[in-house]
Design an enzyme around this catalytic site. Structure first.
Site, short mmCIF file in Angstrom:
data_model
loop_
_atom_site.label_atom_id
_atom_site.label_comp_id
_atom_site.label_asym_id
_atom_site.label_seq_id
_atom_site.Cartn_x
_atom_site.Cartn_y
_atom_site.Cartn_z
N TYR A 1 -0.75 8.77 -2.60
CA TYR A 1 -0.74 8.40 -3.97
C TYR A 1 -1.90 9.02 -4.49
O TYR A 1 -1.80 9.19 -5.98
CB TYR A 1 -0.86 6.87 -4.15
N GLY A 2 -3.00 9.21 -4.11
CA GLY A 2 -4.41 9.35 -4.24
C GLY A 2 -4.45 10.89 -5.23
O GLY A 2 -5.37 10.98 -6.04
N CYS B 1 -4.25 -1.33 -2.30
CA CYS B 1 -4.42 -0.08 -2.43
C CYS B 1 -5.15 0.27 -3.84
O CYS B 1 -4.77 -0.54 -4.74
CB CYS B 1 -3.03 0.45 -2.83
N ASN B 2 -6.41 0.77 -3.63
CA ASN B 2 -7.10 1.06 -4.57
C ASN B 2 -6.60 1.95 -5.66
O ASN B 2 -6.73 1.71 -7.11
CB ASN B 2 -8.49 1.73 -4.28
N THR B 3 -5.96 2.98 -5.26
CA THR B 3 -5.29 3.91 -6.40
C THR B 3 -4.19 3.20 -7.17
O THR B 3 -4.31 3.28 -8.44
CB THR B 3 -4.49 5.16 -5.62
N CYS C 1 -11.06 2.80 -0.50
CA CYS C 1 -9.72 3.23 -0.24
C CYS C 1 -9.48 2.43 0.85
O CYS C 1 -10.17 2.53 1.90
CB CYS C 1 -9.81 4.76 0.07
N THR C 2 -8.10 1.65 0.87
CA THR C 2 -7.98 0.85 2.04
C THR C 2 -7.77 1.69 3.61
O THR C 2 -7.69 0.93 4.66
CB THR C 2 -6.83 -0.09 1.85
N HIS C 3 -7.58 2.97 3.60
CA HIS C 3 -7.09 3.57 4.57
C HIS C 3 -8.61 3.98 5.24
O HIS C 3 -8.68 4.23 6.49
CB HIS C 3 -6.74 4.96 4.15
N ASP D 1 0.84 -1.02 -0.04
CA ASP D 1 0.06 0.01 -0.16
C ASP D 1 0.95 1.01 -0.10
O ASP D 1 2.11 1.23 0.14
CB ASP D 1 -0.98 -0.10 1.25
N SER D 2 0.23 2.35 -0.29
CA SER D 2 1.05 3.70 -0.46
C SER D 2 1.55 3.98 1.20
O SER D 2 2.46 4.60 1.31
CB SER D 2 0.13 4.67 -0.79
N GLU E 1 -2.76 9.02 7.61
CA GLU E 1 -1.27 9.03 7.41
C GLU E 1 -0.56 9.92 8.43
O GLU E 1 0.42 9.57 9.09
CB GLU E 1 -0.71 9.54 5.91
#
Ligand code: DGL
Length: 271
Positions: A40-41, A71-73, A190-192, A8-9, A156
């Site tokens: 990254y988004g 990570c979806n992005t 979004c995994t966040h 993931d980012s 983040e």
């Protein structure tokens, strides 16, 4: 050691790793968070592709035959190119999977009104990946997307428990729900975002299904491994997990321990 690589980012992929380890505790895992370059988004296709490919190569160096882009992005902007153009050249025997397709497959059973919402990064929304997948699989479902550019930075920077975070979460959810009042399921694309779930639930009616990806991706991986014994038999099984971050390791260890509710020791790697 031939671990499953989870990329993931930043911290978001931990929500996926957590569910995968609950479902498939026997395997070894290597987690790589590119926190130094997150989010990254809001980055271009070119940049997300380049960063993601670097991280995939790094996970191959760690002997991961199978990588999940948690990570979806990255799944939206880099997965197809990596699968079609890079893998055949750099590691034809290895596999890289994303998180968008399994999420879309799961939505069918979770909506009655056939109106669903998507919350995601600007990059994922602009890529149009979710509407395109929905159209292919379930053309009767209509999807309304809302980009939430502030949500990943809040996670983040570990700033999501204060009232400032609530402002942005309420604003984006109101916009989504006003755009289509029939929505009865919201995909957290979004995994966040599962880390923000307690806040999200404050502003969404309990009648609306909120779809987190962790369990869905874990089920889908289990299914994949059953259908692909040639990959499965290459994976080692010692129940270990190693964490790598492109940021400072002490910062990652602290935040990740908080998110996963267990002590974590991460190692820094240069990207
Ligand atoms: N967890 C990533 C996703 O699922 C966040 C992307 C970002 O870094 O903005 O899209």
């Amino acid at each position: 050691m031939a671990a499953i690589g989870i990329f993931d980012s930043g911290y978001g992929g931990l929500t996926i790793l957590d569910s995968i380890r609950q479902k498939l505790p026997q395997y070894d895992y290597v987690y790589l968070g590119d926190n130094a370059r997150a989010p990254y988004g809001t980055r271009s296709f070119e940049v997300v592709y380049r960063y993601t490919l670097q991280c995939v190569r790094k996970l191959f160096e760690f002997d991961c035959p199978l990588i999940i882009l948690a990570c979806n992005t990255a799944s939206a902007k880099a997965l197809r190119s990596i699968q079609q153009n890079d893998l055949p050249k750099i590691a034809p025997q290895n596999r890289v999977l994303g998180v968008i397709r399994p999420t879309v497959e799961a939505v069918d059973k979770l909506t009655k009104t056939r109106s669903v919402g998507l919350l995601a990064t600007s990059g994922t929304v602009q890529s149009n990946s979710y509407p395109l997948e929905i159209k292919k699989l379930y053309p009767d479902i209509s999807i309304t997307s809302q980009a939430c550019p502030m949500w990943v930075p809040l996670v983040e920077n570990n700033e999501f428990t204060n009232s400032g975070a609530e402002f942005f979460i309420e604003k984006d959810l109101k916009n989504l729900l006003a755009a289509d009042t029939n929505i009865d399921a919201i995909m957290l694309g979004c995994t966040h975002y599962p880390l923000l779930l307690p806040l999200i639930e404050k502003f969404v009616s309990p009648k609306i299904n909120i779809i987190s990806q962790g369990k869905i991706v874990a089920e889908s991986l289990n299914d994949y491994l059953q259908r692909h014994p040639e990959i499965d038999k290459r994976l080692s099984r010692n129940s270990t997990v190693q964490f790598y971050t492109s940021e400072q390791d002490t910062k990652f260890s602290q935040s990740a321990s908080l998110f996963l509710n267990q002590d974590i020791v991460a190692q820094h790697i240069e990207m």
